[in-house]
Design a protein around this motif. Sequence first.
Motif, PDB file in Angstrom:
ATOM      1  N   MET A 179       0.815  -1.170   0.000  1.00 41.21           N
ATOM      2  CA  MET A 179       0.000   0.000   0.000  1.00 41.21           C
ATOM      3  C   MET A 179       0.871   1.250   0.000  1.00 41.21           C
ATOM      4  SD  MET A 179      -3.114   0.992   2.515  1.00 41.21           S
ATOM      5  CE  MET A 179      -2.342   1.956   3.781  1.00 41.21           C
ATOM      6  N   VAL A 180       1.940   1.213   0.749  1.00 40.78           N
ATOM      7  CA  VAL A 180       2.830   2.379   0.809  1.00 40.78           C
ATOM      8  C   VAL A 180       3.429   2.650  -0.568  1.00 40.78           C
ATOM      9  CG1 VAL A 180       4.980   3.238   1.803  1.00 40.78           C
ATOM     10  CG2 VAL A 180       3.315   2.066   3.246  1.00 40.78           C
ATOM     11  N   ILE A 181       3.835   1.594  -1.265  1.00 35.75           N
ATOM     12  CA  ILE A 181       4.406   1.767  -2.601  1.00 35.75           C
ATOM     13  C   ILE A 181       3.365   2.322  -3.562  1.00 35.75           C
ATOM     14  CG2 ILE A 181       5.298   0.499  -4.597  1.00 35.75           C
ATOM     15  CD1 ILE A 181       6.915  -1.165  -2.647  1.00 35.75           C
ATOM     16  N   SER A 182       2.130   1.804  -3.455  1.00 34.44           N
ATOM     17  CA  SER A 182       1.064   2.286  -4.337  1.00 34.44           C
ATOM     18  C   SER A 182       0.782   3.767  -4.129  1.00 34.44           C
ATOM     19  CB  SER A 182      -0.211   1.492  -4.092  1.00 34.44           C
ATOM     20  OG  SER A 182      -0.029   0.164  -4.488  1.00 34.44           O
ATOM     21  N   LEU A 183       0.900   4.235  -2.929  1.00 34.76           N
ATOM     22  CA  LEU A 183       0.589   5.635  -2.639  1.00 34.76           C
ATOM     23  C   LEU A 183       1.772   6.580  -2.831  1.00 34.76           C
ATOM     24  CD1 LEU A 183      -1.618   5.137   0.541  1.00 34.76           C
ATOM     25  CD2 LEU A 183      -2.375   5.700  -1.777  1.00 34.76           C
ATOM     26  N   THR A 184       2.985   6.052  -2.878  1.00 31.24           N
ATOM     27  CA  THR A 184       4.152   6.933  -2.985  1.00 31.24           C
ATOM     28  C   THR A 184       4.889   6.763  -4.307  1.00 31.24           C
ATOM     29  OG1 THR A 184       5.510   5.278  -1.848  1.00 31.24           O
ATOM     30  CG2 THR A 184       4.494   7.014  -0.494  1.00 31.24           C
ATOM     31  N   THR A 185       5.334   5.577  -4.589  1.00 30.52           N
ATOM     32  CA  THR A 185       6.189   5.335  -5.751  1.00 30.52           C
ATOM     33  C   THR A 185       5.415   5.328  -7.064  1.00 30.52           C
ATOM     34  OG1 THR A 185       7.559   3.991  -4.311  1.00 30.52           O
ATOM     35  CG2 THR A 185       7.987   3.825  -6.640  1.00 30.52           C
ATOM     36  N   THR A 186       4.239   4.738  -7.088  1.00 30.69           N
ATOM     37  CA  THR A 186       3.477   4.616  -8.337  1.00 30.69           C
ATOM     38  C   THR A 186       3.143   5.967  -8.957  1.00 30.69           C
ATOM     39  OG1 THR A 186       2.599   2.503  -7.583  1.00 30.69           O
ATOM     40  CG2 THR A 186       1.430   3.597  -9.383  1.00 30.69           C
ATOM     41  N   PRO A 187       2.627   6.946  -8.224  1.00 31.39           N
ATOM     42  CA  PRO A 187       2.381   8.251  -8.862  1.00 31.39           C
ATOM     43  C   PRO A 187       3.653   8.900  -9.398  1.00 31.39           C
ATOM     44  CG  PRO A 187       1.216   8.121  -6.773  1.00 31.39           C
ATOM     45  CD  PRO A 187       2.102   6.920  -6.851  1.00 31.39           C
ATOM     46  N   MET A 188       4.756   8.723  -8.696  1.00 25.47           N
ATOM     47  CA  MET A 188       6.021   9.290  -9.154  1.00 25.47           C
ATOM     48  C   MET A 188       6.457   8.623 -10.454  1.00 25.47           C
ATOM     49  SD  MET A 188       9.745   9.326  -7.342  1.00 25.47           S
ATOM     50  CE  MET A 188       9.897   7.570  -7.552  1.00 25.47           C
ATOM     51  N   MET A 189       6.342   7.297 -10.522  1.00 19.74           N
ATOM     52  CA  MET A 189       6.724   6.586 -11.743  1.00 19.74           C
ATOM     53  C   MET A 189       5.822   6.981 -12.911  1.00 19.74           C
ATOM     54  SD  MET A 189       7.874   2.758 -10.514  1.00 19.74           S
ATOM     55  CE  MET A 189       6.226   2.276 -10.095  1.00 19.74           C
ATOM     56  N   CYS A 190       4.527   7.138 -12.661  1.00 18.87           N
ATOM     57  CA  CYS A 190       3.613   7.547 -13.714  1.00 18.87           C
ATOM     58  C   CYS A 190       3.965   8.942 -14.232  1.00 18.87           C
ATOM     59  CB  CYS A 190       2.177   7.512 -13.208  1.00 18.87           C
ATOM     60  SG  CYS A 190       1.539   5.844 -13.014  1.00 18.87           S
ATOM     61  N   ALA A 191       4.282   9.847 -13.343  1.00 20.62           N
ATOM     62  CA  ALA A 191       4.663  11.193 -13.755  1.00 20.62           C
ATOM     63  C   ALA A 191       5.939  11.167 -14.588  1.00 20.62           C
ATOM     64  CB  ALA A 191       4.843  12.082 -12.535  1.00 20.62           C
ATOM     65  N   TYR A 192       6.815  10.235 -14.308  1.00 15.78           N
ATOM     66  CA  TYR A 192       8.078  10.141 -15.033  1.00 15.78           C
ATOM     67  C   TYR A 192       7.892   9.446 -16.380  1.00 15.78           C
ATOM     68  CZ  TYR A 192      12.899   8.951 -16.095  1.00 15.78           C
ATOM     69  OH  TYR A 192      14.107   8.804 -16.710  1.00 15.78           O
ATOM     70  N   ILE A 193       7.105   8.381 -16.410  1.00 16.17           N
ATOM     71  CA  ILE A 193       6.971   7.554 -17.615  1.00 16.17           C
ATOM     72  C   ILE A 193       5.953   8.109 -18.599  1.00 16.17           C
ATOM     73  CG2 ILE A 193       6.263   5.282 -18.451  1.00 16.17           C
ATOM     74  CD1 ILE A 193       7.440   4.111 -15.883  1.00 16.17           C
ATOM     75  N   LEU A 194       4.794   8.521 -18.113  1.00 16.45           N
ATOM     76  CA  LEU A 194       3.721   8.946 -19.000  1.00 16.45           C
ATOM     77  C   LEU A 194       4.008  10.317 -19.595  1.00 16.45           C
ATOM     78  CD1 LEU A 194       0.631   7.776 -16.946  1.00 16.45           C
ATOM     79  CD2 LEU A 194       1.744   6.615 -18.853  1.00 16.45           C
ATOM     80  N   ARG A 195       3.598  10.473 -20.823  1.00 12.71           N
ATOM     81  CA  ARG A 195       3.792  11.737 -21.533  1.00 12.71           C
ATOM     82  C   ARG A 195       2.446  12.420 -21.727  1.00 12.71           C
ATOM     83  NH1 ARG A 195       8.439  11.324 -20.079  1.00 12.71           N
ATOM     84  NH2 ARG A 195       9.969  10.160 -21.252  1.00 12.71           N
ATOM     85  N   ASN A 196       2.480  13.720 -21.950  1.00 18.27           N
ATOM     86  CA  ASN A 196       1.268  14.466 -22.231  1.00 18.27           C
ATOM     87  C   ASN A 196       0.837  14.160 -23.659  1.00 18.27           C
ATOM     88  OD1 ASN A 196      -0.834  16.219 -22.442  1.00 18.27           O
ATOM     89  ND2 ASN A 196       0.363  18.061 -22.021  1.00 18.27           N
ATOM     90  N   GLU A 197      -0.312  13.517 -23.814  1.00 19.72           N
ATOM     91  CA  GLU A 197      -0.792  13.109 -25.135  1.00 19.72           C
ATOM     92  C   GLU A 197      -1.360  14.267 -25.944  1.00 19.72           C
ATOM     93  OE1 GLU A 197      -0.771  10.051 -26.728  1.00 19.72           O
ATOM     94  OE2 GLU A 197       0.641   9.526 -25.143  1.00 19.72           O
ATOM     95  N   ARG A 198      -1.703  15.362 -25.308  1.00 17.96           N
ATOM     96  CA  ARG A 198      -2.320  16.472 -26.023  1.00 17.96           C
ATOM     97  C   ARG A 198      -1.334  17.226 -26.903  1.00 17.96           C
ATOM     98  NH1 ARG A 198      -5.977  18.179 -20.987  1.00 17.96           N
ATOM     99  NH2 ARG A 198      -7.597  16.644 -21.341  1.00 17.96           N
ATOM    100  N   THR A 199      -0.057  17.147 -26.585  1.00 18.13           N
ATOM    101  CA  THR A 199       0.924  17.883 -27.370  1.00 18.13           C
ATOM    102  C   THR A 199       1.469  17.065 -28.536  1.00 18.13           C
ATOM    103  OG1 THR A 199       2.694  17.157 -25.877  1.00 18.13           O
ATOM    104  CG2 THR A 199       1.618  19.262 -25.379  1.00 18.13           C
TER     105      THR A 199
END
Length: 72
Positions: free
Chosen positions: A1-21
């Motif tokens: 649970m701790v990883i889901s609440l801390t690390t996962t959002p950080m990884m998503c912000a790093y990996i995912l790109r803005n699709e609108r641009t």
Amino acid sequence: MVISLTTTPMMCAYILRNERTRKHGRIYLASERSFAWVQSIYRRSLIWVLDNPTITLVVLVLTVALNVAFNH
């Protein structure tokens, strides 16, 4: 649970790109239009259901009654 609440959002912000641009092809744009169409139908039906709770409840009761009748 701790990883889901801390690390996962950080990884998503790093990996995912803005699709609108990004530029997209015809298939992607067509699928986005069809998804928007499905969303609009869902939105209208949800608004109708919320505006008509009595009819919605009657349909629910009839559906349950028919399921009970057909399964016995």
